[in-house]
Scaffold this motif. Sequence first.
Motif, PDB file in Angstrom:
ATOM      1  N   ARG A 132       0.854  -1.177   0.000  1.00 23.55           N
ATOM      2  CA  ARG A 132       0.000   0.000   0.000  1.00 23.55           C
ATOM      3  C   ARG A 132       0.896   1.235   0.000  1.00 23.55           C
ATOM      4  N   LEU A 133       0.540   2.195  -0.809  1.00 23.05           N
ATOM      5  CA  LEU A 133       1.346   3.405  -0.899  1.00 23.05           C
ATOM      6  C   LEU A 133       0.477   4.566  -1.370  1.00 23.05           C
ATOM      7  N   SER A 134       1.071   5.751  -1.342  1.00 29.25           N
ATOM      8  CA  SER A 134       0.413   6.946  -1.881  1.00 29.25           C
ATOM      9  C   SER A 134       1.406   7.701  -2.739  1.00 29.25           C
ATOM     10  N   LEU A 135       0.886   8.379  -3.743  1.00 28.89           N
ATOM     11  CA  LEU A 135       1.735   9.188  -4.616  1.00 28.89           C
ATOM     12  C   LEU A 135       0.934  10.354  -5.175  1.00 28.89           C
ATOM     13  N   ILE A 136       1.653  11.297  -5.758  1.00 24.88           N
ATOM     14  CA  ILE A 136       1.042  12.504  -6.326  1.00 24.88           C
ATOM     15  C   ILE A 136       1.490  12.625  -7.772  1.00 24.88           C
ATOM     16  N   GLY A 137       0.550  12.832  -8.677  1.00 22.44           N
ATOM     17  CA  GLY A 137       0.899  12.930 -10.091  1.00 22.44           C
ATOM     18  C   GLY A 137      -0.023  13.852 -10.859  1.00 22.44           C
ATOM     19  N   MET A 138       0.428  14.224 -12.043  1.00 18.73           N
ATOM     20  CA  MET A 138      -0.382  15.020 -12.963  1.00 18.73           C
ATOM     21  C   MET A 138      -1.034  14.074 -13.966  1.00 18.73           C
ATOM     22  N   VAL A 139      -2.301  14.335 -14.290  1.00 15.48           N
ATOM     23  CA  VAL A 139      -3.058  13.446 -15.161  1.00 15.48           C
ATOM     24  C   VAL A 139      -2.639  13.662 -16.616  1.00 15.48           C
ATOM     25  N   LEU A 140      -2.041  12.632 -17.188  1.00 14.73           N
ATOM     26  CA  LEU A 140      -1.549  12.691 -18.565  1.00 14.73           C
ATOM     27  C   LEU A 140      -2.552  12.099 -19.549  1.00 14.73           C
ATOM     28  N   ASP A 141      -3.368  11.151 -19.069  1.00 12.82           N
ATOM     29  CA  ASP A 141      -4.351  10.491 -19.939  1.00 12.82           C
ATOM     30  C   ASP A 141      -5.457   9.911 -19.067  1.00 12.82           C
ATOM     31  N   LYS A 142      -6.645   9.776 -19.641  1.00  8.39           N
ATOM     32  CA  LYS A 142      -7.777   9.192 -18.923  1.00  8.39           C
ATOM     33  C   LYS A 142      -8.688   8.512 -19.932  1.00  8.39           C
ATOM     34  N   TYR A 143      -9.156   7.300 -19.590  1.00  3.65           N
ATOM     35  CA  TYR A 143     -10.179   6.659 -20.415  1.00  3.65           C
ATOM     36  C   TYR A 143     -10.955   5.656 -19.569  1.00  3.65           C
ATOM     37  N   GLU A 144     -12.118   5.263 -20.061  1.00  2.00           N
ATOM     38  CA  GLU A 144     -12.932   4.263 -19.391  1.00  2.00           C
ATOM     39  C   GLU A 144     -12.710   2.926 -20.075  1.00  2.00           C
ATOM     40  N   THR A 145     -12.431   1.900 -19.306  1.00  2.00           N
ATOM     41  CA  THR A 145     -12.130   0.583 -19.869  1.00  2.00           C
ATOM     42  C   THR A 145     -13.411  -0.138 -20.278  1.00  2.00           C
ATOM     43  N   LYS A 146     -13.253  -1.225 -21.017  1.00  2.00           N
ATOM     44  CA  LYS A 146     -14.416  -2.004 -21.452  1.00  2.00           C
ATOM     45  C   LYS A 146     -15.130  -2.667 -20.277  1.00  2.00           C
ATOM     46  N   ASN A 147     -14.435  -2.784 -19.139  1.00  2.00           N
ATOM     47  CA  ASN A 147     -15.049  -3.356 -17.937  1.00  2.00           C
ATOM     48  C   ASN A 147     -15.754  -2.308 -17.083  1.00  2.00           C
ATOM     49  N   GLY A 148     -15.770  -1.073 -17.565  1.00  2.00           N
ATOM     50  CA  GLY A 148     -16.446  -0.014 -16.826  1.00  2.00           C
ATOM     51  C   GLY A 148     -15.620   0.617 -15.733  1.00  2.00           C
ATOM     52  N   SER A 167     -14.925   0.222 -10.501  1.00  2.00           N
ATOM     53  CA  SER A 167     -16.260   0.776 -10.272  1.00  2.00           C
ATOM     54  C   SER A 167     -16.799   0.468  -8.878  1.00  2.00           C
ATOM     55  N   ASP A 168     -16.244  -0.548  -8.200  1.00  2.00           N
ATOM     56  CA  ASP A 168     -16.732  -0.867  -6.854  1.00  2.00           C
ATOM     57  C   ASP A 168     -16.132   0.050  -5.783  1.00  2.00           C
ATOM     58  N   LYS A 169     -15.160   0.879  -6.166  1.00  2.00           N
ATOM     59  CA  LYS A 169     -14.627   1.902  -5.259  1.00  2.00           C
ATOM     60  C   LYS A 169     -15.446   3.173  -5.473  1.00  2.00           C
ATOM     61  N   LYS A 170     -16.616   3.236  -4.837  1.00  2.00           N
ATOM     62  CA  LYS A 170     -17.634   4.222  -5.180  1.00  2.00           C
ATOM     63  C   LYS A 170     -17.120   5.663  -5.118  1.00  2.00           C
ATOM     64  N   ASN A 171     -16.503   6.046  -3.993  1.00  2.00           N
ATOM     65  CA  ASN A 171     -16.055   7.430  -3.852  1.00  2.00           C
ATOM     66  C   ASN A 171     -14.989   7.790  -4.875  1.00  2.00           C
ATOM     67  N   ALA A 172     -13.992   6.910  -5.012  1.00  2.00           N
ATOM     68  CA  ALA A 172     -12.913   7.173  -5.969  1.00  2.00           C
ATOM     69  C   ALA A 172     -13.448   7.190  -7.393  1.00  2.00           C
ATOM     70  N   PHE A 173     -14.401   6.295  -7.702  1.00  2.00           N
ATOM     71  CA  PHE A 173     -14.961   6.211  -9.052  1.00  2.00           C
ATOM     72  C   PHE A 173     -15.741   7.479  -9.389  1.00  2.00           C
ATOM     73  N   THR A 174     -16.520   7.972  -8.419  1.00  2.00           N
ATOM     74  CA  THR A 174     -17.268   9.221  -8.635  1.00  2.00           C
ATOM     75  C   THR A 174     -16.319  10.387  -8.859  1.00  2.00           C
ATOM     76  N   THR A 175     -15.255  10.446  -8.074  1.00  2.00           N
ATOM     77  CA  THR A 175     -14.260  11.512  -8.250  1.00  2.00           C
ATOM     78  C   THR A 175     -13.583  11.406  -9.609  1.00  2.00           C
ATOM     79  N   ALA A 176     -13.291  10.174 -10.051  1.00  2.00           N
ATOM     80  CA  ALA A 176     -12.607   9.970 -11.330  1.00  2.00           C
ATOM     81  C   ALA A 176     -13.420  10.490 -12.502  1.00  2.00           C
ATOM     82  N   LYS A 177     -14.741  10.424 -12.387  1.00  2.00           N
ATOM     83  CA  LYS A 177     -15.591  10.941 -13.469  1.00  2.00           C
ATOM     84  C   LYS A 177     -15.334  12.420 -13.739  1.00  2.00           C
TER      85      LYS A 177
END
Length: 491
Positions: A132-148, A167-177
């Motif tokens: 388990r770890l944490s990191l900080i980054g700038m978003v270079l690319d984003k897409y939705e996979t075929k698995n949702g 998609s089962d990580k509800k809070n993170a998934f909502t933020t990712a949108k």
Amino acid sequence: MNEPSELISAFIGKNMFVTPGFAEKVCRENETGTILSALASVQRCATPVLLNEELFKSMFSAALSAGKASACIPCVSIVESYSELPQKREVAHFVRHYRARYESIKNVLMNRPDLQGSVSIKRALERKTMDRLSLIGMVLDKYETKNGNFSLLLEDTTGTIRAVIKSDKKNAFTTAKEITMDEVIGVTGSCNGNVIFVNDLILPDLPIMEFKKCPEDVSVAFISDMHVGSKMFLKDEFAKFITWINGDIGSEEQKSEILKIKYLFIIGDLVDGIGIYPEQDNELEIKDIIQQYDECAKYLTQIRKDITLIICGGNHDALRLSEPQPVLDKRYAQSIYSLPNAIFVSNPATVNIHAGKGFPGFNVLMYHGYSFDYYIANVESIRLNGGYDRSDLVMKHLLQKRHLSPTHSSTLYIPDEKRDPLVISKAPDFFITGHIHKTSVCNYKSTTMISGSCWQSKTAFQEKVGHNPEPARVPIVNLKTRDIRIVKFAA
């Protein structure tokens, strides 16, 4: 000591100036000690003020009638206003600009408990187990996979890594949108090879702060998008506003409230400009940019002089479009600069108002809002929940990102290599915008978000793109209570 001389010296100490004759008149008609006591509790004015009889009465009438120091002098200090000289820009400037942005927002994120032990992407890729770890980054690319699921490609100064949000990580998934390109975010999760499986996405966002209230009973008004020079400029409504803010109409109680207004923010687009959109010349009453500013000055000079005007430019003003836009250009807006009670700042800018003894004042972030169009079109939660009718959603979105235009293509910008001037480095007490031509007022955490109205009826271009302006509305904030009301000047 000679009383008039003592009074003149006291006024000079506060950056206020009077003639000897006027000082003698004041001493004859008033208790000098009361005026000196009132001045002692007043912050030095940011710009020189020539004190005439009308301005003196407006500032000191309460103190003189009560026999105590209760005068209210507007105080404005410029916290941040961009003033770098133009220069040739190369690819290297963009690289250093984005590095400076990354470091600025990384420092904000490092204050979050979940990210204080963050590692670099290079170190994360060297992990051999599902740590388990944490990191900080700038978003270079984003897409939705075929698995949702969502897949983000994150970058820092050491490398890139793929982040998967299931998609089962509800809070993170909502933020990712809501994530758009080039944001700086934090992630926590488990790393496996060159992928981190995300448990949580962390935005820079605003901290919890004190909801400040001023000890003095003072108010501030906000307007934007005057568009003087347009055939659709609402002359009668703006004249009515001037009559109102000068306290020339209303009951005595209403006038008393109006005269508490000591600051007026004007958030860009003072004039309609020239060649801003296709066939604009057909909708112009004044087709010379200098004459447009001259006409604007004729209106603004009528506003009572104890109100400090704080003015920035917008995309219709005679300025470069790239942000930060500098202060209004004196070559075209000389008549505006002749206003004795005006302060000019860049777009964006941060100013502090009404600081005094024991009170830090209010930090006001001014931004005209040219990037709003991009986020209304590209962020689903904004587009589907009101779009141009909900500028508060855009403002909240940008405050959460701690940047006024994080995506590369969301506005034109100057790639300053030392810092990114569009980063919201400090949480403001007020976030003030325009551009949308609709008033919106809302609090987010300890920040009051206000979008200005306009003084222009609907243009053919606005009708074509589906904009529905609500003109001639002025938000007023009482700084003592933080109560907000919107005064309407259109029928």
